[in-house]
Scaffold this active site. Structure first.
Site, PDB file in Angstrom:
ATOM      1  N   HIS A  67     -19.555  36.736 -26.493  1.00 34.58           N
ATOM      2  CA  HIS A  67     -19.897  37.376 -27.831  1.00 34.58           C
ATOM      3  C   HIS A  67     -20.381  38.908 -27.644  1.00 34.58           C
ATOM      4  CE1 HIS A  67     -21.209  37.267 -31.968  1.00 34.58           C
ATOM      5  NE2 HIS A  67     -22.158  38.142 -31.648  1.00 34.58           N
ATOM      6  N   GLU A  68     -21.464  38.783 -26.819  1.00 34.59           N
ATOM      7  CA  GLU A  68     -22.179  40.208 -26.323  1.00 34.59           C
ATOM      8  C   GLU A  68     -21.393  41.139 -25.851  1.00 34.59           C
ATOM      9  OE1 GLU A  68     -24.870  40.429 -28.224  1.00 34.59           O
ATOM     10  OE2 GLU A  68     -25.177  38.233 -28.842  1.00 34.59           O
ATOM     11  N   HIS A  99     -19.523  43.118 -28.156  1.00 36.68           N
ATOM     12  CA  HIS A  99     -20.450  44.134 -29.059  1.00 36.68           C
ATOM     13  C   HIS A  99     -20.494  45.428 -28.110  1.00 36.68           C
ATOM     14  CE1 HIS A  99     -21.699  42.057 -32.242  1.00 36.68           C
ATOM     15  NE2 HIS A  99     -22.716  41.205 -31.811  1.00 36.68           N
TER      16      HIS A  99
END
Length: 310
Positions: A266-267, A270
């Site tokens: 997920h990160e 980003h």
């Protein structure tokens, strides 16, 4: 474009058992669940416009933290009045998380708002990137029509076209068991993008930096303790990715713990330029349950390829 090279690090085999948090922080356990910083929302069940109930100001702070509104008058932000602005913010939240937009703090809304999540706001610069927009993407393949819900940060920041080889390093407080899951997450993004990733030594400059931190760690986004914000990272080309060291982390699916690789996927999304998705199965969906393991979803892959015109 030159062929991509992925430089693997040495993987350590681990039995899937709960792993202690970093340093000397207290280990979480089932008896610690009530300590979640989001659990105050449970006491607001049934609240709606016109109510004045203790702790409504905390709900306002929660929604403001994740971008849903900002009061011009600070007095309204600190009071416990359930006003029109709060009702509108709750309806927007409910739409983003596929809940009937009643504006009422109902059971489904409580369940979602109390689920641990990524600390990156859902809305930035008053633009709700989790909702369909004029530039929302549709695709049709084999007579199957789908709508994509991936999104980008404001002004769509991304790594320059000449920068397809990214280095990353772990700061010294990252334990050995956490490094292999992060490396696997990089490899999964490598397999669907133009990017190559290589780990470099802790004392060497790098494009991306991974660390574990507690509470206020001077990046403007303090962590809140176990059971709240799990991790956060920054849009390109900032390169910072932070885990909350007070959470109970694991390798793989372990009850009461959060999978390191899932949050890394997920990160890293980003770090490469993706914002949150409203597709529950997508890795870029903002919330994560204990014991949950997720992988890249077609919505994530479509999004990163659209951002970089692949």
């Amino acid at each position: 474009m030159a062929s991509k090279i992925f430089h693997p690090i040495f993987f350590i085999l681990l039995i899937f058992i709960p792993l202690a948090p970093i340093g000397h922080a207290k280990r979480s356990s089932p008896s610690d669940k009530n300590s979640s910083p989001f659990n105050f929302i449970k006491k607001l069940k049934g609240c709606q416009k016109g109510n004045s109930t203790k702790d409504i100001h905390e709900l306002k702070a929660y929604l403001e933290k994740f971008g849903y509104f900002s009061y011009e008058n600070n007095a309204h932000a600190m009071d416990d009045d359930f006003d029109d602005t709060l009702e509108s913010a709750i309806k927007t939240y409910q739409k983003n998380y596929n809940i009937k937009p009643s504006g009422i703090v109902d059971d489904e809304t409580i369940s979602k708002t109390t689920t641990p999540r990524c600390g990156v706001p859902d809305i930035a610069n008053s633009i709700n990137y989790m909702q369909p927009r004029d530039n929302n993407h549709e695709s049709s393949s084999s007579n199957i029509h789908t709508v994509s819900h991936y999104s980008f940060f404001p002004r769509s920041p991304k790594w320059p076209s000449s920068k397809t080889y990214l280095t990353y390093r772990f700061i010294s407080n990252v334990p050995t068991y956490a490094r292999a899951p992060v490396a696997r997450a990089f490899q999964k993004w490598y397999s669907v993008t133009q990017f190559s990733f290589e780990q470099v030594p802790t004392n060497q400059n790098s494009d991306l930096v991974i660390g574990f931190y507690r509470r206020d760690h001077r990046d403007g986004f303090p962590f809140d303790g176990p059971g709240g914000v799990l991790a956060h990272s920054f849009a390109p080309t900032n390169g910072r990715f932070h885990y909350d060291a007070e959470e109970r982390w694991s390798v793989g699916s372990v009850p009461g713990s959060y999978d390191l690789e899932t949050l890394a996927l997920h990160e890293i999304g980003h770090l490469l330029g993706l914002e949150h998705s409203r597709v529950n199965e997508a890795i870029m969906f903002p919330t994560f349950s204990a014991g949950q393991v997720k992988n890249l979803h077609p919505d994530d892959i479509q999004g990163i390829r659209a951002l970089y015109n692949q």
